[in-house]
Write a protein that holds these residues in place. Sequence first.
Motif, PDB file in Angstrom:
ATOM      1  N   LEU A  25       0.781  -1.083   0.405  1.00 60.55           N
ATOM      2  CA  LEU A  25       0.267  -0.446  -0.246  1.00 60.55           C
ATOM      3  C   LEU A  25       0.615   1.404   0.399  1.00 60.55           C
ATOM      4  O   LEU A  25       0.607   2.073  -0.550  1.00 60.55           O
ATOM      5  N   ALA A  26       2.149   1.064   0.623  1.00 57.13           N
ATOM      6  CA  ALA A  26       3.340   1.782   0.517  1.00 57.13           C
ATOM      7  C   ALA A  26       2.862   2.497  -1.002  1.00 57.13           C
ATOM      8  O   ALA A  26       3.657   3.400  -1.043  1.00 57.13           O
ATOM      9  N   GLY A  27       3.962   1.465  -0.892  1.00 62.30           N
ATOM     10  CA  GLY A  27       4.099   1.246  -1.890  1.00 62.30           C
ATOM     11  C   GLY A  27       3.034   1.611  -3.440  1.00 62.30           C
ATOM     12  O   GLY A  27       3.684   3.227  -4.534  1.00 62.30           O
ATOM     13  N   MET A  28       1.936   1.902  -3.689  1.00 58.79           N
ATOM     14  CA  MET A  28       1.211   2.205  -4.199  1.00 58.79           C
ATOM     15  C   MET A  28       0.517   3.614  -4.367  1.00 58.79           C
ATOM     16  O   MET A  28       0.823   4.866  -5.270  1.00 58.79           O
ATOM     17  N   LEU A  29       0.996   4.187  -3.134  1.00 56.28           N
ATOM     18  CA  LEU A  29       0.361   5.735  -1.897  1.00 56.28           C
ATOM     19  C   LEU A  29       0.990   6.708  -2.849  1.00 56.28           C
ATOM     20  O   LEU A  29       1.118   7.500  -2.928  1.00 56.28           O
ATOM     21  N   LEU A  30       2.538   6.161  -2.565  1.00 58.37           N
ATOM     22  CA  LEU A  30       4.033   6.717  -2.909  1.00 58.37           C
ATOM     23  C   LEU A  30       4.019   7.002  -4.610  1.00 58.37           C
ATOM     24  O   LEU A  30       4.886   7.729  -5.196  1.00 58.37           O
ATOM     25  N   ALA A  31       3.583   5.854  -5.347  1.00 61.74           N
ATOM     26  CA  ALA A  31       3.893   6.641  -7.037  1.00 61.74           C
ATOM     27  C   ALA A  31       1.991   7.115  -7.869  1.00 61.74           C
ATOM     28  O   ALA A  31       1.512   7.241  -6.875  1.00 61.74           O
ATOM     29  N   GLU A  32       2.021   7.500  -8.722  1.00 62.22           N
ATOM     30  CA  GLU A  32       1.031   7.678  -9.623  1.00 62.22           C
ATOM     31  C   GLU A  32       0.627   6.048  -9.400  1.00 62.22           C
ATOM     32  O   GLU A  32       0.161   5.002 -10.063  1.00 62.22           O
ATOM     33  N   PRO A  33      -1.309   6.498  -9.462  1.00 67.59           N
ATOM     34  CA  PRO A  33      -1.907   5.242  -9.400  1.00 67.59           C
ATOM     35  C   PRO A  33      -2.077   4.492 -10.899  1.00 67.59           C
ATOM     36  O   PRO A  33      -1.724   5.435 -11.666  1.00 67.59           O
ATOM     37  N   SER A  34      -2.245   3.525 -11.542  1.00 65.84           N
ATOM     38  CA  SER A  34      -2.164   2.845 -11.647  1.00 65.84           C
ATOM     39  C   SER A  34      -3.433   1.099 -11.616  1.00 65.84           C
ATOM     40  O   SER A  34      -3.155   1.092 -10.589  1.00 65.84           O
ATOM     41  N   PRO A  35      -3.715   0.787 -12.866  1.00 63.79           N
ATOM     42  CA  PRO A  35      -4.724   0.243 -12.800  1.00 63.79           C
ATOM     43  C   PRO A  35      -3.755  -1.282 -12.579  1.00 63.79           C
ATOM     44  O   PRO A  35      -4.552  -2.503 -11.784  1.00 63.79           O
ATOM     45  N   TRP A  36      -2.153  -0.981 -12.884  1.00 60.60           N
ATOM     46  CA  TRP A  36      -1.746  -2.030 -12.443  1.00 60.60           C
ATOM     47  C   TRP A  36      -2.003  -2.248 -11.405  1.00 60.60           C
ATOM     48  O   TRP A  36      -1.052  -3.346 -10.814  1.00 60.60           O
ATOM     49  N   HIS A  37      -2.143  -1.332  -9.731  1.00 59.48           N
ATOM     50  CA  HIS A  37      -1.448  -1.678  -8.964  1.00 59.48           C
ATOM     51  C   HIS A  37      -2.956  -2.568  -8.044  1.00 59.48           C
ATOM     52  O   HIS A  37      -2.302  -3.567  -7.445  1.00 59.48           O
ATOM     53  N   ALA A  38      -3.849  -2.451  -8.861  1.00 59.76           N
ATOM     54  CA  ALA A  38      -5.544  -3.490  -8.212  1.00 59.76           C
ATOM     55  C   ALA A  38      -4.888  -4.712  -8.864  1.00 59.76           C
ATOM     56  O   ALA A  38      -4.650  -5.652  -7.901  1.00 59.76           O
ATOM     57  N   VAL A  39      -4.084  -4.922 -10.313  1.00 63.20           N
ATOM     58  CA  VAL A  39      -3.643  -6.097 -10.711  1.00 63.20           C
ATOM     59  C   VAL A  39      -2.179  -7.001  -9.238  1.00 63.20           C
ATOM     60  O   VAL A  39      -2.782  -7.982  -9.026  1.00 63.20           O
ATOM     61  N   LEU A  40      -1.528  -6.100  -9.040  1.00 59.03           N
ATOM     62  CA  LEU A  40      -0.376  -6.853  -8.649  1.00 59.03           C
ATOM     63  C   LEU A  40      -1.129  -6.405  -7.272  1.00 59.03           C
ATOM     64  O   LEU A  40      -0.673  -7.628  -6.747  1.00 59.03           O
ATOM     65  N   LEU A  41      -2.078  -5.896  -6.679  1.00 63.58           N
ATOM     66  CA  LEU A  41      -2.715  -6.705  -5.402  1.00 63.58           C
ATOM     67  C   LEU A  41      -2.975  -8.234  -5.425  1.00 63.58           C
ATOM     68  O   LEU A  41      -2.957  -8.605  -4.368  1.00 63.58           O
ATOM     69  N   ALA A  42      -4.089  -8.417  -6.280  1.00 62.31           N
ATOM     70  CA  ALA A  42      -4.761  -9.409  -6.452  1.00 62.31           C
ATOM     71  C   ALA A  42      -3.176 -10.302  -6.431  1.00 62.31           C
ATOM     72  O   ALA A  42      -3.563 -11.837  -5.787  1.00 62.31           O
ATOM     73  N   ALA A  43      -2.750 -10.246  -7.498  1.00 61.06           N
ATOM     74  CA  ALA A  43      -1.282 -10.495  -7.285  1.00 61.06           C
ATOM     75  C   ALA A  43      -0.625 -11.413  -6.918  1.00 61.06           C
ATOM     76  O   ALA A  43      -0.221 -12.359  -6.090  1.00 61.06           O
ATOM     77  N   TRP A  44      -0.762 -10.652  -5.549  1.00 62.12           N
ATOM     78  CA  TRP A  44       0.169 -10.470  -4.115  1.00 62.12           C
ATOM     79  C   TRP A  44      -0.364 -11.367  -3.024  1.00 62.12           C
ATOM     80  O   TRP A  44       0.569 -12.089  -2.493  1.00 62.12           O
ATOM     81  N   LEU A  45      -1.652 -11.011  -3.530  1.00 60.13           N
ATOM     82  CA  LEU A  45      -2.783 -11.703  -2.601  1.00 60.13           C
ATOM     83  C   LEU A  45      -2.615 -13.760  -2.090  1.00 60.13           C
ATOM     84  O   LEU A  45      -2.658 -13.912  -1.776  1.00 60.13           O
TER      85      LEU A  45
END
Length: 250
Positions: A25-45
């Motif tokens: 979440l820290a990495g997501m909030l520090l970067a520009e929002p991207s739809p790929w963050h949602a994919v990364l979150l799902a893949a990570w979990l």
Amino acid sequence: MASRALRRWLPQQHGAWAMLLVPLLAGMLLAEPSPWHAVLLAAWLLTYMALFHAQQWLRLRRHSRNPRAAGRHTRPALVFTAALLPLAAALVIHAPWLLLAAACALPLLAVNCCYARANRERALVNGLVAVVPACGVLPVAVLLGGGTWVQAGLPALACLLYFIGTVWYVKTMIRERDSRAYGWASALFHGAALAVAWLCLSPWLTAFFVVCFARALVMPRLGRMRPAAVGAVEVVLSVLLLTAVVVAYG
């Protein structure tokens, strides 16, 4: 019945969830929002849940007297892996450098699997090793959002220092609460982490690590605490860490 099935499928390692989510979440909030963050979150979990069940299968296959115990983890491991594969493929096609990140994490995950197979998941080294890929997802999220390694470095260091300290601290509160050696090691590490924060990180994080140092010194002296209470304190500190990182570097 449904809640029982859910408990079987979802790992009940509450501390692990904070360690998985806060750096990401820290990495997501520090970067520009991207739809790929949602994919990364799902893949990570999904990666975590698939690995959890695979490691339980490895452990129970060797150490359980119940021949059916290991088999209960086969289906969840396969289902989570099957759900993970298309997400992982999409991420790699979008950002091929993720293959290098995964290659760096594989030896550490292999160590965790070896400890699971030996039925030593609670070992100190196993916990410390698990922290590294968990915090390594922070720069992955930053880079996926168009950020840089420079932008990700200090926040990742802050997460690494906190979660390594948590491994030591929780030992002093539960399994090693009567060990002076663990108590001294935890105090020394938290003191060193505070020094690093003061020298390298922001005032916000220095203040955060003052709190962590104080809890490492004071809490073990308060006597026995229930694991749920120990975990609740760490959840609060995890939220404070996320807030401090975003305020300092966002």
